[in-house]
Write a protein that holds these residues in place. Sequence first.
Motif, short mmCIF file in Angstrom:
data_model
loop_
_atom_site.label_atom_id
_atom_site.label_comp_id
_atom_site.label_asym_id
_atom_site.label_seq_id
_atom_site.Cartn_x
_atom_site.Cartn_y
_atom_site.Cartn_z
N GLY A 25 67.63 79.19 -36.52
CA GLY A 25 67.21 78.78 -37.86
C GLY A 25 66.43 77.48 -37.92
N TYR A 26 65.91 77.05 -36.79
CA TYR A 26 65.10 75.82 -36.75
C TYR A 26 63.77 76.14 -36.08
CZ TYR A 26 69.13 73.10 -38.15
OH TYR A 26 70.18 72.59 -38.86
N ASN A 27 62.78 75.24 -36.33
CA ASN A 27 61.47 75.50 -35.75
C ASN A 27 61.48 75.27 -34.24
OD1 ASN A 27 60.04 72.88 -34.95
ND2 ASN A 27 60.83 72.37 -36.99
N ILE A 28 60.56 75.96 -33.59
CA ILE A 28 60.55 75.95 -32.12
C ILE A 28 60.12 74.62 -31.53
CG2 ILE A 28 60.24 78.45 -31.98
CD1 ILE A 28 57.27 77.84 -31.39
N VAL A 29 59.40 73.81 -32.28
CA VAL A 29 59.01 72.50 -31.77
C VAL A 29 60.25 71.61 -31.68
CG1 VAL A 29 57.61 70.43 -32.22
CG2 VAL A 29 56.66 72.71 -32.66
N ASP A 30 61.01 71.54 -32.76
CA ASP A 30 62.22 70.72 -32.75
C ASP A 30 63.28 71.26 -31.80
OD1 ASP A 30 61.17 68.88 -34.51
OD2 ASP A 30 62.08 69.80 -36.28
#
Length: 107
Positions: A25-30
Amino acid sequence: MTTNDDDLVAQIKQALKVVIDPELGYNIVDLGFIYDVSVDDGAAHITMTATTRGCPAASFLKEGVASSACLVPGVDSVDVTMTFEPPWQPLMISPGVRSSLGFAEVN
């Protein structure tokens, strides 16, 4: 790489933040999935990973990366390479996201 390419790399990294890992549920960069972004004459080269080799979302994430990067003005083409070297580890997650996912800090 020129200064203009550096700006383009930053814009691509920002654009990749719309790609969300469906399980975490988080972006792939972070989440630390993006290992490298470079640009050469409008051709973007992105190296990324997933949590494991058998990650069922790997193709979905790779397609999301290519689609998001090609929307950045100045990007003419996108090449996405999936790698598992080095293996992804929770320590690659940005500190704020790592904490919200419940990973304890290890000193």
